[in-house]
Design a protein around this motif. Structure first.
Motif, PDB file in Angstrom:
ATOM      1  N   LEU A  11       1.335   3.512   5.131  1.00 50.96           N
ATOM      2  CA  LEU A  11       2.536   2.818   5.589  1.00 50.96           C
ATOM      3  C   LEU A  11       3.624   2.968   4.541  1.00 50.96           C
ATOM      4  N   GLU A  12       4.843   2.663   4.930  1.00 52.43           N
ATOM      5  CA  GLU A  12       5.954   2.650   3.976  1.00 52.43           C
ATOM      6  C   GLU A  12       6.131   1.230   3.449  1.00 52.43           C
ATOM      7  N   ILE A  13       6.400   1.121   2.162  1.00 51.38           N
ATOM      8  CA  ILE A  13       6.708  -0.168   1.557  1.00 51.38           C
ATOM      9  C   ILE A  13       8.183  -0.476   1.836  1.00 51.38           C
ATOM     10  N   TYR A  14       8.445  -1.721   2.240  1.00 57.12           N
ATOM     11  CA  TYR A  14       9.808  -2.186   2.493  1.00 57.12           C
ATOM     12  C   TYR A  14      10.170  -3.239   1.458  1.00 57.12           C
ATOM     13  N   ASN A  15      11.479  -3.435   1.229  1.00 57.57           N
ATOM     14  CA  ASN A  15      11.875  -4.510   0.309  1.00 57.57           C
ATOM     15  C   ASN A  15      11.995  -5.823   1.084  1.00 57.57           C
ATOM     16  N   SER A  16      12.308  -6.888   0.403  1.00 56.84           N
ATOM     17  CA  SER A  16      12.341  -8.215   1.030  1.00 56.84           C
ATOM     18  C   SER A  16      13.477  -8.377   2.045  1.00 56.84           C
ATOM     19  N   LYS A  17      14.419  -7.436   2.056  1.00 59.86           N
ATOM     20  CA  LYS A  17      15.510  -7.471   3.024  1.00 59.86           C
ATOM     21  C   LYS A  17      15.219  -6.602   4.247  1.00 59.86           C
ATOM     22  N   GLY A  18      14.047  -5.972   4.275  1.00 60.41           N
ATOM     23  CA  GLY A  18      13.659  -5.160   5.424  1.00 60.41           C
ATOM     24  C   GLY A  18      14.107  -3.716   5.357  1.00 60.41           C
ATOM     25  N   LEU A  19      14.463  -3.257   4.171  1.00 58.52           N
ATOM     26  CA  LEU A  19      14.892  -1.860   3.998  1.00 58.52           C
ATOM     27  C   LEU A  19      13.753  -1.027   3.431  1.00 58.52           C
ATOM     28  N   GLY A  20      13.560   0.158   4.009  1.00 61.32           N
ATOM     29  CA  GLY A  20      12.509   1.054   3.549  1.00 61.32           C
ATOM     30  C   GLY A  20      12.781   1.555   2.143  1.00 61.32           C
ATOM     31  N   THR A  21      11.716   1.705   1.357  1.00 55.66           N
ATOM     32  CA  THR A  21      11.849   2.203  -0.016  1.00 55.66           C
ATOM     33  C   THR A  21      11.520   3.685  -0.124  1.00 55.66           C
ATOM     34  N   ASP A 119      -0.008 -10.940   4.151  1.00 59.66           N
ATOM     35  CA  ASP A 119       0.525 -10.017   5.151  1.00 59.66           C
ATOM     36  C   ASP A 119       2.011 -10.307   5.354  1.00 59.66           C
ATOM     37  N   ARG A 120       2.874  -9.481   4.717  1.00 62.15           N
ATOM     38  CA  ARG A 120       4.338  -9.650   4.796  1.00 62.15           C
ATOM     39  C   ARG A 120       4.903  -8.560   5.705  1.00 62.15           C
ATOM     40  N   GLU A 121       5.288  -8.969   6.893  1.00 59.16           N
ATOM     41  CA  GLU A 121       5.712  -7.995   7.897  1.00 59.16           C
ATOM     42  C   GLU A 121       7.131  -8.254   8.381  1.00 59.16           C
ATOM     43  N   PHE A 122       7.748  -7.175   8.809  1.00 60.28           N
ATOM     44  CA  PHE A 122       8.957  -7.231   9.612  1.00 60.28           C
ATOM     45  C   PHE A 122       8.547  -6.723  10.987  1.00 60.28           C
TER      46      PHE A 122
END
Length: 191
Positions: A11-21, A119-122
């Protein structure tokens, strides 16, 4: 899904604002470290004001045996969100869906704590209106034990009960948005 399969699913890691890293890690690593990532949710409903829910397999690591959203799954690294939704829908319901019929509801942040996992999801959430005869309620596999249709009224009652047997996560705004939107989309067509 077994731990070994989670180590092979990226999976791709996202930041806390929901933007892909752009950073790629295994699902196992992301869950163990509590890193943000994206998922897809699809709520399937009918013109008769029924909503499809699935009973998660008793073999699932997270929320086994819980009745939940029609379709839910992780978006693989570099996978298009709608393609992930089409893939997950087929895997979990056996239904082939068409992109242009999907109704985007929104993106909802969700944090759920489990033993050894954060589990931190958008959740990229969509709706799909179909005819009841397009749903195979006998469908099941290693991820889904059972499918069933419930009325919108029953869904509202279950949400109020806040039972741990129904609906993963406790984001009331998310469920209210789902309920209200399906209600609006079916009220004018309800006979």
């Amino acid at each position: 899904m077994s731990t070994n399969n989670q180590k092979l699913e990226f999976l791709e890691i996202y930041n806390s604002k929901g933007l892909g890293t752009g950073l790629k890690k295994s699902k196992y690593h992301i869950h163990k470290k509590g890193l943000h990532h994206i998922t897809v949710h699809l709520w399937v409903f009918t013109g008769k004001r029924n909503v499809l829910i699935q009973k998660r397999s008793k073999n699932k690591e997270l929320n086994p045996g819980v009745w939940d959203v029609s379709v839910a799954g992780h978006v693989h690294f570099k996978e298009n969100i709608k393609n992930a939704l089409i893939r997950e829908t087929f895997e979990e319901t056996g239904m082939r869906i068409i992109k242009k019929k999907l109704i985007k509801l929104g993106v909802y942040s969700s944090i759920n704590y489990h033993k050894n996992i954060v589990d931190r999801e958008f959740n990229h959430t969509y709706l799909l209106k179909i005819k009841e005869n397009e749903i195979n309620l006998d469908y099941s596999n290693e991820e889904v034990d059972e499918l069933k249709l419930i009325s919108l009224k029953e869904m509202k009652t279950l949400l109020k009960k806040k039972s741990s047997d129904f609906f993963v996560g406790k984001n009331e705004n998310y469920y209210q948005d789902v309920f209200n939107t399906i209600d609006k989309l079916t009220t004018k067509n309800f006979v």
